[in-house]
Design a protein around this motif. Structure first.
Motif, PDB file in Angstrom:
ATOM      1  N   GLU A 113     -28.894 -16.807  -0.583  1.00 44.84           N
ATOM      2  CA  GLU A 113     -28.785 -16.872   0.850  1.00 44.84           C
ATOM      3  C   GLU A 113     -28.141 -18.019   1.211  1.00 44.84           C
ATOM      4  OE1 GLU A 113     -33.069 -14.251   1.298  1.00 44.84           O
ATOM      5  OE2 GLU A 113     -32.823 -16.496   1.686  1.00 44.84           O
ATOM      6  N   ALA A 116     -24.409 -17.538   1.246  1.00 38.95           N
ATOM      7  CA  ALA A 116     -23.935 -16.663   2.062  1.00 38.95           C
ATOM      8  C   ALA A 116     -24.178 -17.260   3.626  1.00 38.95           C
ATOM      9  CB  ALA A 116     -24.982 -15.520   2.146  1.00 38.95           C
ATOM     10  N   GLU A 117     -25.127 -18.314   3.983  1.00 44.79           N
ATOM     11  CA  GLU A 117     -25.287 -18.880   5.122  1.00 44.79           C
ATOM     12  C   GLU A 117     -24.115 -19.815   5.453  1.00 44.79           C
ATOM     13  OE1 GLU A 117     -26.649 -19.659   9.007  1.00 44.79           O
ATOM     14  OE2 GLU A 117     -27.320 -17.982   7.483  1.00 44.79           O
ATOM     15  N   TYR A 118     -23.601 -20.541   4.350  1.00 44.52           N
ATOM     16  CA  TYR A 118     -22.498 -21.444   4.347  1.00 44.52           C
ATOM     17  C   TYR A 118     -21.236 -20.905   4.585  1.00 44.52           C
ATOM     18  CZ  TYR A 118     -19.329 -25.124   2.829  1.00 44.52           C
ATOM     19  OH  TYR A 118     -18.279 -26.039   2.747  1.00 44.52           O
ATOM     20  N   LEU A 119     -20.853 -19.827   3.919  1.00 42.78           N
ATOM     21  CA  LEU A 119     -19.678 -18.855   4.226  1.00 42.78           C
ATOM     22  C   LEU A 119     -20.025 -18.486   5.713  1.00 42.78           C
ATOM     23  CD1 LEU A 119     -19.375 -17.203   0.961  1.00 42.78           C
ATOM     24  CD2 LEU A 119     -17.670 -18.579   2.068  1.00 42.78           C
ATOM     25  N   LYS A 120     -20.996 -17.928   6.225  1.00 42.50           N
ATOM     26  CA  LYS A 120     -21.156 -17.562   7.489  1.00 42.50           C
ATOM     27  C   LYS A 120     -20.874 -18.574   8.549  1.00 42.50           C
ATOM     28  CE  LYS A 120     -24.513 -15.374  10.347  1.00 42.50           C
ATOM     29  NZ  LYS A 120     -25.902 -14.892  10.440  1.00 42.50           N
ATOM     30  N   GLN A 121     -21.276 -19.731   8.369  1.00 39.71           N
ATOM     31  CA  GLN A 121     -20.860 -20.828   9.220  1.00 39.71           C
ATOM     32  C   GLN A 121     -19.643 -21.563   9.125  1.00 39.71           C
ATOM     33  OE1 GLN A 121     -24.037 -23.683   8.689  1.00 39.71           O
ATOM     34  NE2 GLN A 121     -25.418 -22.215   9.725  1.00 39.71           N
ATOM     35  N   ARG A 123     -15.671 -22.364   8.748  1.00 36.08           N
ATOM     36  CA  ARG A 123     -14.593 -22.137   9.839  1.00 36.08           C
ATOM     37  C   ARG A 123     -13.222 -22.345   9.398  1.00 36.08           C
ATOM     38  NH1 ARG A 123     -18.180 -19.164  11.580  1.00 36.08           N
ATOM     39  NH2 ARG A 123     -18.985 -19.467  13.476  1.00 36.08           N
TER      40      ARG A 123
END
Lengths: 490, 177
Positions: A113, A116-121, A123
């Protein structure tokens, strides 16, 4: 001199014009208002700038804390995943082994998780690349971990250890390296952000210093301008007063010289005969009257300037005002040999005002027309009703027109200034005090009206007195009462 | 000769009893009492096997089979002795009692006839988690303890919800009895 119909076209006074008139009277206040406005604007700008810098710093701090927490959590949970797996090696109790496996899977879920959160943030491309590498390596490690766990639970401890040493350790090392890369990248970004905030802060300080310097310079210049304006005004006023004294002295000296000469002739017995004596007496009387008129004008002007004049306001017929003015100037006009045309529209509405003051105003205008129209000797007095441009406000216009020397356009703004005398008329030895027109304008404004001028050099001038028409059904007595009220308020 | 006769009679009597039981189970599945629960045989979700006959199941739980068709080693998961689920499996599948079952594994491991030693877990949750973690594991839980982390095997082509399903856990006796 340029074209005629210079400023002051007859028009109702708009609120904007009144404001501009007030500002023109108080330039210092206007300048201070501008300084205040600039200060307020600058203050707002500085506050906005400081707030922006503060928000940037807060965001950077929040991102730093959040990022550190994320990375720390990722590292901890990754270690926890591996640690729980290894704990399962230390026991033969299947229940404990299952519990450790469960803990390992729970930690691994958090790591997944977190990634995934790191990849979501993420840029930046390098962030995404590092994140995907971590995701890939973590999945690879989990495959090995699952096999190790299965072997442990099956009871194949040796097989599990071999599998962990050969596959688990290298793959977990890659994960750890990826996490280090993430942390390094984050540190680099934090450093960049810190540098940006620092630069932004420095820019803010520079801007602040610049703005403060500008404000100080502007304020200093403003104070200097105000002081200089006042000084120039005082110098100008002193000069005008000196010119006024000179002019008055000159105006007084001529009739006094005539009176003195006549008196000396009489005293020396030069004058013989009753008829000659009567002529001398007439000369002395006329010169004395001229002196008296001059003194009266000065006193009247002084009283209007002090705002202590008292007017008797009442309903007046326009023709009545013109009659009185023409009667009082009849001798002057006759002696100068002028022809006076009079055009008064029939059935003009009344106005509310002081008869003496208004007739004096008109007398000044007629006197000026006589004084500055030496050759043509023609004056026209017109009175008409101007249907209001603003509904409900009708206006009476009384115009005094001449075909005299006219006024240059550049001098028109100064025409109603006290003691002002045109250089042209001064050099032409045309006597005057510079008080007639200011006095006339003061009277017009006291009657809620105004005085305007249209002039063309060499063609002539038209001075127009604008007065508000009384309401049609306004009773005479009531108007008189209101007039007295108005007097009381002045 | 007389000894063999006695053994033959005894064997035929036992077969008769077991056949009558089998017939009763196959012909009257609706005799399952409402308070009874079915016992589900569960494996790892990656296991390719979907169905086992009762005899195959018996071989598996008696440790006589070593690998699954995909080559994975079979790992037996049992609950602790005394649990109704274990009793049902030993009785219905292995057709033994607890001591025979233990004896079988002691003897088999010693002689090398048994290849797999069962893992013992305390709770159905433990069983499920074990099977979830071990691709070759097989175990059993009550139908009410099932979840999606494990795969339910058909036994003789029947799922636990089917009427013809043969593994039932008898209701626990009343405590005051």
């Amino acid at each position: 001199m340029s074209e005629g119909n210079n400023n002051a076209a007859p028009a109702p006074v708009q609120p904007r014009d009144q404001v501009l008139r007030v500002f023109s009277r108080y330039p210092s206040a206007l300048l201070l208002l501008v300084v205040f406005s600039v200060e307020v604007g600058v203050g707002m700008f500085v506050i906005r700038d400081v707030r922006t810098a503060s928000v940037e710093a807060q965001q950077m701090y929040a991102r730093s804390v959040l990022g550190l927490r994320q990375i720390g959590e990722l590292q901890y949970q990754a270690q926890e995943t591996r640690r729980s797996t290894l704990y399962a090696l230390t026991t033969n109790d299947s229940n404990l082994q299952v519990e450790y496996a469960d803990q390992s899977r729970e930690a691994d879920r958090r790591v997944t998780e977190g990634i995934a959160e790191y990849l979501k943030q993420a840029r930046m491309p390098n962030e995404i690349e590092v994140g995907r590498g971590l995701q890939r390596d973590w999945s690879a490690y989990l495959k090995v971990r699952d096999e190790v766990l299965a072997s442990i639970l099956e009871g194949s401890i040796k097989e599990a250890v071999d599998m962990d040493l050969n596959g688990g350790v290298p793959s977990f090392e890659r994960v750890r390296q990826d996490l280090e890369d993430v942390k390094r990248l984050y540190d680099q970004q934090a450093s960049d952000q810190l540098a940006r905030v620092g630069a932004s802060s420095r820019r803010s300080v520079v801007r602040l210093v610049g703005v403060v310097c500008f404000t100080l310079i502007f304020a200093t210049f403003s104070v200097w301008a105000i002081q200089r304006s006042r000084m120039l005004g005082a110098v100008q006023f002193a000069r005008l007063q000196m010119e006024f004294v000179t002019s008055i002295s000159h105006e007084l000296r001529t009739p006094l010289a005539v009176i003195r000469s006549a008196a000396e002739n009489i005293a020396d017995g030069v004058v013989g005969g009753k008829e000659q004596l009567a002529r001398y007496g007439s000369v002395i009387r006329n010169q004395s009257r001229q002196i008296t008129d001059l003194v009266n004008e000065i006193l009247l002007f002084a009283s209007t300037r002090n705002r202590n004049n008292r007017y008797t306001m009442r309903l007046l017929q326009v023709s009545e005002i013109i009659d009185v003015a023409m009667e009082n100037t009849a001798e002057l006009v006759r002696e100068a040999g002028f022809m006076v045309e009079r055009h008064v529209e029939p059935d003009l509405p009344c106005i509310i005002g002081d008869l003496s003051a208004l007739s004096h105003c008109l007398q000044n205008l007629i006197g000026n027309a006589v004084k500055y129209s030496a050759q043509t000797r023609w004056i026209c007095i017109r009175a008409l009703l101007d249907e209001a441009r603003i509904p409900g406000n009708r206006e009476i216009q009384i115009a005094v027109q001449d075909r005299g020397i006219g006024v240059d356009k550049s001098e028109l703004p100064h025409l109603f200034e006290p003691f002002y005398r045109s250089p042209a008329v001064a050099s032409a030895q045309i006597h005057g005090t510079g008080l007639g027109l200011p006095l006339a304008r003061s009277i017009a404004e006291a009657m809620n009206g105004r005085l305007t001028v249209e002039s063309k050099l060499g063609v002539g001038s038209t001075f127009t007195l604008h007065l508000p028409a009384a309401k049609q059904k306004q009773p005479l007595a009531a108007a008189g009462a209101r007039g007295r009220d108005a007097v009381a308020q002045k | 000769m007389g000894r063999w006769l006695i053994l033959g009679v005894a064997a035929s009597c036992l077969l008769g009893v077991s056949n009558s039981r089998a017939r009763a189970g196959s012909t009257a599945p609706n005799d399952v009492k409402p308070s009874e629960e079915n016992l589900a045989i569960v494996v790892n979700t990656s296991n390719p096997v979907d169905n086992l006959s009762m005899s195959e199941l018996r071989k598996v739980f008696l440790g006589e089979r070593r690998h699954w068709p995909n080559g994975r080693r079979i790992t037996l998961v049992m609950m602790e002795p005394g649990q109704p689920e274990r009793k049902t499996l030993i009785r219905e599948v292995c057709q033994m009692n607890e001591s025979d079952f233990s004896q079988h594994f002691l003897h088999g491991v010693f002689t090398g006839e048994v290849f797999v030693s069962p893992k013992t877990l305390a709770s159905p949750v433990g069983v499920r988690k074990f099977i979830f973690n071990v691709p070759g594991a097989i175990g059993y839980v009550r139908v009410t303890d099932l979840d999606s982390s494990v795969k339910v095997l058909r036994v003789d082509g029947h799922l636990p919800d089917d009427k013809e399903y043969s593994l039932h856990i008898p209701p626990a006796p009343a405590q005051d009895q």
